[in-house]
Design an enzyme around this catalytic site. Structure first.
Site, PDB file in Angstrom:
ATOM      1  CG  HIS A 255      17.430 -10.118 -12.589  1.00  0.00           C
ATOM      2  ND1 HIS A 255      18.618  -9.601 -13.019  1.00  0.00           N
ATOM      3  CD2 HIS A 255      17.126  -9.441 -11.443  1.00  0.00           C
ATOM      4  CE1 HIS A 255      19.034  -8.672 -12.171  1.00  0.00           C
ATOM      5  NE2 HIS A 255      18.140  -8.549 -11.202  1.00  0.00           N
TER       6      HIS A 255
ATOM      7  CG  ASP B  51      15.173  -6.832  -8.621  1.00  0.00           C
ATOM      8  OD1 ASP B  51      16.211  -7.463  -8.862  1.00  0.00           O
ATOM      9  OD2 ASP B  51      15.055  -5.617  -8.840  1.00  0.00           O
TER      10      ASP B  51
ATOM     11  CG  HIS C 264      16.946  -4.824 -13.482  1.00  0.00           C
ATOM     12  ND1 HIS C 264      15.707  -5.204 -13.013  1.00  0.00           N
ATOM     13  CD2 HIS C 264      17.812  -5.123 -12.482  1.00  0.00           C
ATOM     14  CE1 HIS C 264      15.835  -5.700 -11.803  1.00  0.00           C
ATOM     15  NE2 HIS C 264      17.106  -5.674 -11.448  1.00  0.00           N
TER      16      HIS C 264
ATOM     17  NE  ARG D 168      17.022  -4.072  -4.819  1.00  0.00           N
ATOM     18  CZ  ARG D 168      17.129  -5.347  -5.182  1.00  0.00           C
ATOM     19  NH1 ARG D 168      17.328  -5.662  -6.431  1.00  0.00           N
ATOM     20  NH2 ARG D 168      17.068  -6.314  -4.283  1.00  0.00           N
TER      21      ARG D 168
END
Ligand SMILES: [Fe+2]
Length: 281
Positions: free
Chosen positions: A95, A97, A252, A267
């Site tokens: 996917h 994000d 990723h 993140r």
């Protein structure tokens, strides 16, 4: 600054840069590398949470994660993603994000905190290379197609991790705040002008103007296509490693092979703009 390629398709490790002492004049060169290599790595950056946010701010506007925004956050915070015995890996499908918002993020900066003894790598796929590898006939078919993205798979993930708590009220709020959005299937990169498949994995519902079966078949074909290792790089984490990737032209996933070991990463995302496709470019 030393640049060491990670694979033939994408990814580069950058050595000789102290991110803590990053000067604004150095940012354009790093951004240029990021746009060319699509994901860059800083081994052992070991940034504190404050340093992580400060470095991120050098790359653009740090975004407030939509669910945090719904929970009343007024400032961006680091998102901690932790898996362990009670929380199996959830990011183990391809996917990019947050494609379920109108303006998905453009970069992510992720630092590994707790790394499992074995496994837990992250893989990236260049959707620029994946697009380029398609036949001109398929490229022509995809050009201009649009896809409905929504937050349903996120809600299902929240439900799975809720431990039996009632999440329906929050799910309704999320659906209302973030109704389905439409994005191009092939995206023109705003900085490089290159075309890339814009694939949101489970956030993609349906290609506009197609029967459900046609849409599903085409999205499945592309999902299989990006599994080809010639488009990939893979990073074996050490604690403190920082990865910065371009969300607009990559997918990723984690290798998903570390359950029930603990793996924790943090993140932040940098705000992006509305994806578009330039038929003439
Ligand atoms: Fe992700």
């Amino acid at each position: 600054m030393e640049v060491v390629p990670v694979s033939g398709a994408l990814g580069a490790e950058i050595r000789g840069v102290d991110l803590r002492a990053l000067e604004s004049e150095q940012i354009p060169a790093i951004l240029d590398l990021l746009h060319r290599c699509e994901v860059i790595f800083f081994r052992g950056a070991a940034l504190t949470p404050e340093e992580h946010m400060k470095v991120a701010a050098g790359f653009g506007e740090v975004s407030i994660y939509p669910t945090s925004l719904l929970n009343g956050a007024t400032e961006p915070t680091l998102q901690v993603i932790s898996d362990g015995p009670d929380s199996p890996p959830a990011a183990d499908t391809w996917h990019t994000d947050v494609t379920w918002v109108a303006e998905p993020p453009k970069y992510a900066l992720l630092q590994a905190e707790v790394v499992p003894e074995k496994g837990g790598d992250t893989l990236w796929a260049s959707t620029t290379a994946a697009y380029a590898a398609l036949s001109p006939t398929m490229q022509g078919l995809l050009a201009g197609l649009e896809v409905v993205h929504d937050c349903q798979s996120l809600i299902e993930g929240i439900r799975r991790k809720s431990g039996g708590h009632d999440v329906e009220e929050f799910a309704t709020k999320l659906r209302e705040a973030y109704p389905p959005v439409i994005h191009p299937l092939v995206r023109t990169h705003p900085d490089t002008g290159r075309r890339a498949l814009f694939l949101g994995g489970g956030f993609m519902r349906q290609i506009q103007g197609m029967h459900a079966e046609e849409s599903r078949s085409l999205l499945d074909l592309l999902a299989r296509h990006i599994q080809d290792p010639r488009f990939h790089c893979r990073w074996r984490w050490q604690p403190g490693d920082l990865a910065i990737w371009d969300e607009r032209c990559t997918n990723h996933r984690s290798a998903g092979d570390y359950f029930p070991q603990v793996r924790s990463v943090r993140r932040v995302e940098i705000s992006g703009d509305r994806p578009w496709f330039d038929a003439a470019a």
